[in-house]
Design a protein around this motif. Sequence first.
Motif, PDB file in Angstrom:
ATOM      1  N   ALA A  20       1.022  -1.267  -0.150  1.00 14.87           N
ATOM      2  CA  ALA A  20       0.093   0.045  -0.244  1.00 14.87           C
ATOM      3  C   ALA A  20       0.726   1.244   0.029  1.00 14.87           C
ATOM      4  N   ALA A  21       2.086   1.310   0.902  1.00 14.49           N
ATOM      5  CA  ALA A  21       2.733   2.525   0.963  1.00 14.49           C
ATOM      6  C   ALA A  21       3.355   2.661  -0.485  1.00 14.49           C
ATOM      7  N   SER A  22       3.903   1.410  -0.909  1.00 12.91           N
ATOM      8  CA  SER A  22       4.679   1.630  -2.298  1.00 12.91           C
ATOM      9  C   SER A  22       3.778   2.047  -3.395  1.00 12.91           C
ATOM     10  N   GLN A  23       2.648   1.644  -3.322  1.00 14.92           N
ATOM     11  CA  GLN A  23       1.535   2.195  -4.357  1.00 14.92           C
ATOM     12  C   GLN A  23       1.206   3.800  -4.332  1.00 14.92           C
ATOM     13  N   ALA A  24       1.385   4.059  -2.997  1.00 13.70           N
ATOM     14  CA  ALA A  24       1.094   5.661  -2.743  1.00 13.70           C
ATOM     15  C   ALA A  24       2.091   6.510  -3.309  1.00 13.70           C
ATOM     16  N   VAL A  25       3.357   5.889  -3.317  1.00 13.87           N
ATOM     17  CA  VAL A  25       4.689   6.528  -3.860  1.00 13.87           C
ATOM     18  C   VAL A  25       4.244   6.511  -5.477  1.00 13.87           C
ATOM     19  N   GLU A  26       4.004   5.256  -5.943  1.00  8.02           N
ATOM     20  CA  GLU A  26       3.934   5.130  -7.240  1.00  8.02           C
ATOM     21  C   GLU A  26       3.000   6.197  -7.929  1.00  8.02           C
ATOM     22  N   HIS A  27       2.092   6.180  -7.124  1.00  9.90           N
ATOM     23  CA  HIS A  27       0.551   7.062  -7.701  1.00  9.90           C
ATOM     24  C   HIS A  27       1.245   8.616  -7.879  1.00  9.90           C
ATOM     25  N   TYR A  28       1.924   8.956  -6.696  1.00 13.81           N
ATOM     26  CA  TYR A  28       2.511  10.327  -6.647  1.00 13.81           C
ATOM     27  C   TYR A  28       3.537  10.587  -7.672  1.00 13.81           C
ATOM     28  N   GLU A  29       4.343   9.558  -8.014  1.00 13.23           N
ATOM     29  CA  GLU A  29       5.375   9.575  -9.120  1.00 13.23           C
ATOM     30  C   GLU A  29       4.322   9.855 -10.637  1.00 13.23           C
ATOM     31  N   MET A  30       3.538   8.980 -10.464  1.00 11.10           N
ATOM     32  CA  MET A  30       2.840   8.897 -11.908  1.00 11.10           C
ATOM     33  C   MET A  30       2.130  10.329 -12.113  1.00 11.10           C
ATOM     34  N   THR A  31       1.509  11.244 -11.102  1.00  8.40           N
ATOM     35  CA  THR A  31       1.019  12.327 -11.348  1.00  8.40           C
ATOM     36  C   THR A  31       2.227  13.285 -11.523  1.00  8.40           C
ATOM     37  N   ARG A  32       3.335  13.335 -11.150  1.00  6.71           N
ATOM     38  CA  ARG A  32       4.271  14.043 -11.538  1.00  6.71           C
ATOM     39  C   ARG A  32       4.758  14.005 -12.891  1.00  6.71           C
ATOM     40  N   TYR A  33       5.190  12.856 -13.148  1.00  6.09           N
ATOM     41  CA  TYR A  33       5.733  12.571 -14.546  1.00  6.09           C
ATOM     42  C   TYR A  33       4.851  12.783 -15.560  1.00  6.09           C
ATOM     43  N   GLY A  34       3.572  12.528 -15.270  1.00  2.00           N
ATOM     44  CA  GLY A  34       2.562  12.953 -16.322  1.00  2.00           C
ATOM     45  C   GLY A  34       2.193  14.515 -16.532  1.00  2.00           C
ATOM     46  N   THR A  35       2.322  14.823 -15.533  1.00  5.36           N
ATOM     47  CA  THR A  35       2.342  16.453 -15.506  1.00  5.36           C
ATOM     48  C   THR A  35       3.559  16.954 -16.462  1.00  5.36           C
ATOM     49  N   LEU A  36       4.839  16.616 -16.024  1.00  4.06           N
ATOM     50  CA  LEU A  36       5.965  17.291 -16.654  1.00  4.06           C
ATOM     51  C   LEU A  36       5.987  16.738 -18.209  1.00  4.06           C
ATOM     52  N   ILE A  37       5.404  15.546 -18.573  1.00  2.00           N
ATOM     53  CA  ILE A  37       5.439  15.114 -19.696  1.00  2.00           C
ATOM     54  C   ILE A  37       4.526  16.285 -20.675  1.00  2.00           C
ATOM     55  N   ALA A  38       3.238  16.389 -20.103  1.00  2.00           N
ATOM     56  CA  ALA A  38       2.509  17.379 -20.798  1.00  2.00           C
ATOM     57  C   ALA A  38       3.041  18.797 -20.867  1.00  2.00           C
ATOM     58  N   TRP A  39       3.906  19.183 -19.811  1.00  2.06           N
ATOM     59  CA  TRP A  39       4.437  20.535 -19.892  1.00  2.06           C
ATOM     60  C   TRP A  39       5.726  20.887 -20.763  1.00  2.06           C
ATOM     61  N   ALA A  40       6.480  19.530 -20.725  1.00  2.00           N
ATOM     62  CA  ALA A  40       7.466  19.730 -21.890  1.00  2.00           C
ATOM     63  C   ALA A  40       6.999  19.540 -23.372  1.00  2.00           C
ATOM     64  N   LYS A  41       5.872  19.007 -23.410  1.00  2.00           N
ATOM     65  CA  LYS A  41       5.168  19.034 -24.897  1.00  2.00           C
ATOM     66  C   LYS A  41       4.825  20.404 -25.279  1.00  2.00           C
TER      67      LYS A  41
END
Length: 167
Positions: free
Chosen positions: A108-129
């Motif tokens: 559960a803790a690992s998934q909380a970390v993964e979900h945080y990372e996914m939001t950050r990377y998704g945003t960064l990808i959109a902004w980079a584009k």
Amino acid sequence: MGLFSKDIKTLDDLFVHQLQDIYYAEKQILSALPKMIDKATAPELKQGLQSHLTETEEHVRRLEQVFEMHGAEIKTTKCPAINGIIEEANEVSGEVSDKQVLDAAIIAASQAVEHYEMTRYGTLIAWAKQLGRADCASVLEKTLSEEKAADRKLTALAEGGVNRQAA
């Protein structure tokens, strides 16, 4: 620098700030993962966390590559969100004495970390584009794909037996 600091004036400034945020987060994760690996008891969970530790080292290298590609200084900015997620994981895992329940808590803790990372990377990808940096987006997309895969593996572990054993 706070999220809405006067130092952030453009999308480019915000992009670099978020790079620094996730760079800090990945470094904190690198520090936390060995402790989680030590606490885990299910062999497949230990192996999955160890594999993700290796991936996280690559994520740090990719972020450094994106900083360089973008012409930004490689540095971190403190990320209270990841600190909170890791602190909560440490508190919960310290309170669990049953090893099978502990494995479920680690997932559960690992998934909380993964979900945080996914939001950050998704945003960064959109902004980079948006900034015309398809090259940076491409590098970040590799990491996002790995984070999503790690989340799916954690779900499979939980649903494949860890949660049942914890019950």
